[in-house]
Design a protein around this motif. Structure first.
Motif, short mmCIF file in Angstrom:
data_model
loop_
_atom_site.label_atom_id
_atom_site.label_comp_id
_atom_site.label_asym_id
_atom_site.label_seq_id
_atom_site.Cartn_x
_atom_site.Cartn_y
_atom_site.Cartn_z
N CYS A 1 -8.57 0.43 -2.46
CA CYS A 1 -8.29 -0.87 -1.87
C CYS A 1 -9.63 -1.57 -1.66
O CYS A 1 -10.53 -1.03 -1.01
CB CYS A 1 -7.58 -0.70 -0.53
SG CYS A 1 -7.23 -2.25 0.33
N ILE B 1 -7.08 4.90 -1.10
CA ILE B 1 -5.68 4.96 -0.71
C ILE B 1 -5.20 6.38 -0.99
O ILE B 1 -5.42 6.90 -2.10
CB ILE B 1 -4.81 3.96 -1.51
CG1 ILE B 1 -5.28 2.53 -1.28
CG2 ILE B 1 -3.33 4.13 -1.16
CD1 ILE B 1 -4.64 1.52 -2.23
N LYS C 1 -1.40 5.21 2.30
CA LYS C 1 -2.15 4.74 3.47
C LYS C 1 -3.62 4.62 3.13
O LYS C 1 -4.13 5.33 2.25
CB LYS C 1 -2.00 5.72 4.64
CG LYS C 1 -0.59 5.88 5.13
CD LYS C 1 -0.53 6.90 6.24
CE LYS C 1 0.91 7.08 6.70
NZ LYS C 1 1.05 8.16 7.65
N LEU C 2 -4.32 3.75 3.86
CA LEU C 2 -5.77 3.69 3.72
C LEU C 2 -6.35 4.98 4.30
O LEU C 2 -5.97 5.40 5.39
CB LEU C 2 -6.36 2.48 4.45
CG LEU C 2 -5.94 1.11 3.94
CD1 LEU C 2 -6.69 0.02 4.70
CD2 LEU C 2 -6.19 0.98 2.45
N VAL D 1 0.82 -1.21 0.00
CA VAL D 1 0.00 0.00 0.00
C VAL D 1 0.86 1.26 0.00
O VAL D 1 0.49 2.27 -0.60
CB VAL D 1 -1.02 0.00 1.17
CG1 VAL D 1 -0.33 0.23 2.51
CG2 VAL D 1 -2.13 1.00 0.93
N MET E 1 -5.49 -3.91 -4.48
CA MET E 1 -5.19 -2.46 -4.54
C MET E 1 -4.91 -2.09 -5.99
O MET E 1 -4.27 -2.83 -6.72
CB MET E 1 -3.98 -2.13 -3.68
CG MET E 1 -4.24 -2.37 -2.19
SD MET E 1 -2.73 -2.50 -1.23
CE MET E 1 -2.30 -4.21 -1.54
#
Length: 141
Positions: free
Chosen positions: A40, A106, A110-111, A32, A137
């Motif tokens: 994602c 994303i 990062k989420l 990620v 992703m």
């Protein structure tokens, strides 16, 4: 746009709603972080468990959600599908209502979860089951 995919198996759990955000982040951490922007998708490969986003701090929310789901689809209804026990059909009903898939943006590796959002695995069967999630992703690296 590039794609990445991993499969993660959660530890076996009995009925309840569990905060699994850290498990998911650990499973995708090396991939990620390569994405500047993207999506994602989490896809749970089961029909008597589900995924959702909800409060990530207060444990009582998970207990309340389990209670509300039991009230919505109790084991005591006259289900026809009882081959695997009295908790099987109501588990399918809960899964159908909640769903098995989440899409989370994303952003900068990062989420992009909200401050109070966490990823829940909701196990609808009484006995412990191991559940697997395919995490895909896609985006700009």
């Amino acid at each position: 746009m590039p794609w990445s995919q991993v499969t993660h198996t959660f530890q076996a759990r009995s009925k309840g709603c569990y905060l699994v955000t850290n498990d998911v982040l650990k499973a995708i951490e090396s991939e990620v972080r390569k994405y500047k922007i993207g999506m994602c998708n989490l896809f749970l490969q089961h029909t008597s468990a589900s995924l959702c986003l909800n409060e990530n701090v207060c444990r009582e929310v998970r207990e309340d959600l389990t209670m509300a789901l039991d009230h919505m689809a109790p084991e005591s209804l006259p289900y026809k599908h009882t081959d695997e026990g009295p908790d099987d059909a109501c588990g399918h009903v809960k899964c159908a209502v909640m769903g098995v898939s989440l899409d989370i943006p994303i952003r900068d590796g990062k989420l992009a979860l909200g401050t109070w959002q966490g990823i829940y695995l909701c196990e609808h069967r009484v006995y412990q089951h191991r559940r697997s999630v395919v995490i895909t992703m896609q985006g700009e690296k």
